[in-house]
Design a protein around this motif. Structure first.
Motif, short mmCIF file in Angstrom:
data_model
loop_
_atom_site.label_atom_id
_atom_site.label_comp_id
_atom_site.label_asym_id
_atom_site.label_seq_id
_atom_site.Cartn_x
_atom_site.Cartn_y
_atom_site.Cartn_z
N GLU A 91 87.37 -50.07 107.19
CA GLU A 91 88.75 -49.71 106.89
C GLU A 91 89.59 -49.68 108.16
OE1 GLU A 91 88.58 -45.98 104.85
OE2 GLU A 91 87.85 -46.89 102.96
N ALA A 92 90.90 -49.92 107.98
CA ALA A 92 91.84 -49.89 109.10
C ALA A 92 93.19 -49.40 108.58
CB ALA A 92 92.00 -51.28 109.73
N ALA A 93 93.95 -48.77 109.46
CA ALA A 93 95.27 -48.29 109.08
C ALA A 93 96.19 -49.46 108.75
CB ALA A 93 95.86 -47.45 110.21
N GLU A 94 96.84 -49.39 107.60
CA GLU A 94 97.83 -50.38 107.17
C GLU A 94 97.26 -51.79 106.99
OE1 GLU A 94 101.13 -50.19 109.81
OE2 GLU A 94 101.57 -48.09 109.38
N LEU A 95 95.94 -51.89 106.83
CA LEU A 95 95.30 -53.18 106.56
C LEU A 95 94.32 -52.99 105.41
CD1 LEU A 95 94.50 -54.49 110.16
CD2 LEU A 95 96.16 -55.47 108.56
N PRO A 96 94.10 -54.05 104.62
CA PRO A 96 93.12 -53.92 103.52
C PRO A 96 91.71 -53.65 104.05
CG PRO A 96 94.47 -55.90 103.27
CD PRO A 96 94.73 -55.38 104.64
N ALA A 97 90.94 -52.91 103.28
CA ALA A 97 89.53 -52.71 103.61
C ALA A 97 88.78 -54.03 103.44
CB ALA A 97 88.93 -51.64 102.71
N ILE A 98 87.82 -54.25 104.31
CA ILE A 98 87.00 -55.47 104.27
C ILE A 98 85.58 -55.08 103.87
CG2 ILE A 98 86.11 -57.44 105.54
CD1 ILE A 98 89.12 -57.53 105.30
N MET A 99 85.05 -55.78 102.88
CA MET A 99 83.66 -55.57 102.45
C MET A 99 82.80 -56.68 103.06
SD MET A 99 84.45 -54.52 98.50
CE MET A 99 85.92 -55.56 98.45
N LEU A 100 81.68 -56.28 103.64
CA LEU A 100 80.79 -57.21 104.34
C LEU A 100 79.39 -57.09 103.79
CD1 LEU A 100 79.98 -59.05 106.87
CD2 LEU A 100 79.53 -56.88 108.04
N MET A 101 78.76 -58.23 103.58
CA MET A 101 77.34 -58.25 103.27
C MET A 101 76.67 -59.33 104.12
SD MET A 101 75.05 -59.02 99.88
CE MET A 101 74.90 -60.74 100.33
N LEU A 197 82.19 -62.02 103.10
CA LEU A 197 83.27 -61.08 103.37
C LEU A 197 84.25 -61.13 102.20
CD1 LEU A 197 82.85 -62.95 106.27
CD2 LEU A 197 83.76 -60.77 107.07
N SER A 198 84.84 -59.99 101.88
CA SER A 198 85.77 -59.98 100.76
C SER A 198 86.74 -58.82 100.90
CB SER A 198 85.01 -59.87 99.43
OG SER A 198 84.25 -58.68 99.38
N LEU A 199 87.84 -58.91 100.15
CA LEU A 199 88.81 -57.82 100.06
C LEU A 199 89.41 -57.83 98.66
CD1 LEU A 199 91.84 -59.25 100.22
CD2 LEU A 199 91.33 -59.31 102.66
N LEU A 200 90.00 -56.70 98.29
CA LEU A 200 90.59 -56.56 96.97
C LEU A 200 92.02 -57.08 96.99
CD1 LEU A 200 89.31 -53.00 95.96
CD2 LEU A 200 88.26 -55.24 95.50
N GLY A 201 92.41 -57.79 95.93
CA GLY A 201 93.77 -58.31 95.83
C GLY A 201 93.79 -59.58 95.00
N ASN A 202 94.97 -59.94 94.55
CA ASN A 202 95.08 -61.13 93.70
C ASN A 202 95.77 -62.29 94.41
OD1 ASN A 202 97.66 -60.16 93.83
ND2 ASN A 202 97.86 -59.72 91.63
#
Length: 232
Positions: A91-101, A197-202
């Motif tokens: 997570e980061a301030a004012e940026l989308p969370a990044i999911m990593l596997m 890597l992924s993030l939430l959003g459309n």
């Protein structure tokens, strides 16, 4: 008068030249086959050691949790596929969370090969867009990767991933199997890694620059052994 049906005393076995040549050829073939048996390129890595290589700080992102990351289905096959699995949310301030596997195994042969994310997500109830090829910019090189959108009941996820098998970066199952076959012919069993890597959003277009930025920062923050595993 001697009966021809009577048993004769055993006589020493005399090998003809033809038998010697055949035996020698068979022995040579066996030796050649043994010499050409593929051998593993990489040794297994202990879980604690592998985990210690993964950075907690990645540019403006920080390691926040391990929950929320879609993982391979928990079956016997996936347990054999991977020696090391890393699942993290940054997570980061004012940026989308990044999911990593990161899923790594030191041996990828014709039977055991890395799962591709297009298999894992449908198991979790997601519908997938068509997979598109993508050139991941790492500054001095472009890494062959894939991207797609996964739509679930409660969220939409934009996914970027790549696979490395030995020296190859296959984008499809066919390329993956060919990479293993070529390595085996050369006498090697390649190691293999899936990085997702992924993030939430459309918005797929808006997601890719952020995922690329995270990837470059992650590689910069990683020690050399982990960078070699991820990108060769």
């Amino acid at each position: 008068m001697t009966d021809s049906s009577e048993s004769r005393p055993d006589t020493p076995l005399v090998l003809g030249r033809r038998h010697v040549l055949i035996g020698g050829a068979m022995l040579a073939a066996s030796g050649l086959a043994l010499a050409r048996m593929p051998s593993a390129q990489a040794a297994p890595i202990a879980k604690d050691r592998f985990d210690s290589w993964v950075p907690d700080i990645v540019g403006p992102w920080s390691f926040a949790s391990v929950s929320g990351v879609v993982l391979p289905p928990p079956d016997a096959l996936s347990d054999r596929l991977y020696d090391n699995i890393i699942a993290r949310v940054y997570e980061a301030a004012e940026l989308p969370a990044i999911m990593l596997m990161i899923a790594y195994n030191n041996i990828q042969d014709g039977v055991l090969q890395v799962h591709r994310p297009e298999i894992c997500y449908p198991v979790g109830g997601y519908e997938l867009s068509p997979t598109r090829q993508y050139e991941l910019s790492l500054g001095n090189r472009a890494l062959p990767a894939n991207v797609f959108t996964a739509s679930g009941p409660n969220r939409i996820e934009q996914i970027l991933y790549w696979t490395r098998l030995g020296d190859a970066f296959p984008r499809t199952w066919i390329e993956q199997r060919l990479a293993v076959a070529r390595a085996n012919v050369a006498g090697r069993i390649p190691d293999g890694v899936l990085v997702r890597l992924s993030l939430l959003g459309n918005d797929p277009g808006g997601a890719m620059p952020l995922l690329e930025r995270f990837t470059r920062s992650f590689l910069d923050a990683s020690p050399p052994p982990l960078r070699r595993i991820l990108i060769g």
